[in-house]
Enzyme design. Structure first.
Site, PDB file in Angstrom:
ATOM      1  N   CYS A  55       0.799  -1.228   0.000  1.00 49.59           N
ATOM      2  CA  CYS A  55       0.000   0.000   0.000  1.00 49.59           C
ATOM      3  C   CYS A  55       0.829   1.275   0.000  1.00 49.59           C
ATOM      4  O   CYS A  55       0.280   2.365  -0.077  1.00 49.59           O
ATOM      5  CB  CYS A  55      -0.957   0.003   1.187  1.00 49.59           C
ATOM      6  SG  CYS A  55      -0.134   0.217   2.776  1.00 49.59           S
ATOM      7  N   CYS A 103      -2.616  -2.014   5.511  1.00 48.22           N
ATOM      8  CA  CYS A 103      -3.219  -3.009   4.608  1.00 48.22           C
ATOM      9  C   CYS A 103      -3.198  -4.417   5.202  1.00 48.22           C
ATOM     10  O   CYS A 103      -3.748  -5.338   4.597  1.00 48.22           O
ATOM     11  CB  CYS A 103      -2.546  -2.986   3.242  1.00 48.22           C
ATOM     12  SG  CYS A 103      -0.887  -3.669   3.213  1.00 48.22           S
ATOM     13  N   CYS A 123      12.632  -8.492  11.568  1.00 43.86           N
ATOM     14  CA  CYS A 123      13.209  -9.314  10.509  1.00 43.86           C
ATOM     15  C   CYS A 123      12.218  -9.320   9.344  1.00 43.86           C
ATOM     16  O   CYS A 123      11.179  -9.961   9.417  1.00 43.86           O
ATOM     17  CB  CYS A 123      13.432 -10.710  11.073  1.00 43.86           C
ATOM     18  SG  CYS A 123      14.267 -11.811   9.952  1.00 43.86           S
TER      19      CYS A 123
HETATM   20 ZN    ZN Z   1       0.634  -1.888   3.642  1.00 42.86          ZN
END
Ligand code: ZN
Length: 135
Positions: A55, A103, A123
């Protein structure tokens, strides 16, 4: 599986699959993990910001990136409000999953073995990130 309807950026699975590169889709939407050492972002040293590849939300600043020798891009701190976490009990381990706050895309995991000042290691899968160098 993360329900995207609860996030500000919501798309159907078909839409994500259409809009994302195959490896990015597999990581973000299917909780995939790229092979260690394969992301070009492991060697990215420029100043800039790492965005969500799904996004575009800014997630990590280059100043918080460090060399963890894990084979995945690692950061000790996410930007304010950029990511959220949930408990992942897959693979017979309890790990903390990190996903994009906007998102819901799966980014990677966070471990308590990072450097100061946070002691955290975010990570990340390079395929889930898009780096924008500072201009
Ligand atoms: Zn996102």
């Amino acid at each position: 599986m993360t329900n995207t309807k609860n996030f500000p950026v919501g798309k159907t699975d078909e839409e994500w699959q259409r809009d994302l590169a195959p490896d990015t889709y597999r990581v973000l939407r299917k909780h995939g993990t790229e092979r260690a050492g394969t992301s070009p972002l492991n060697h990215e040293k420029r100043e800039g910001v790492y965005h969500c590849a799904g996004c575009g939300k800014p997630l990590y600043e280059s100043a918080t990136k460090y060399e963890s020798a894990s084979g995945w891009p690692s950061f000790y701190k996410a930007m304010e409000g950029a990511v959220a976490t949930s408990t992942d009990r897959s693979l017979m381990m309890t790990r903390t999953e990190v996903h994009c706050a906007d998102c819901g895309g799966h980014l990677g995991h966070v471990f308590p073995d990072g450097p100061e000042p946070t002691g955290l290691r975010f990570c990340m899968n390079g395929a889930a990130l898009k780096f924008e160098p500072k201009t």
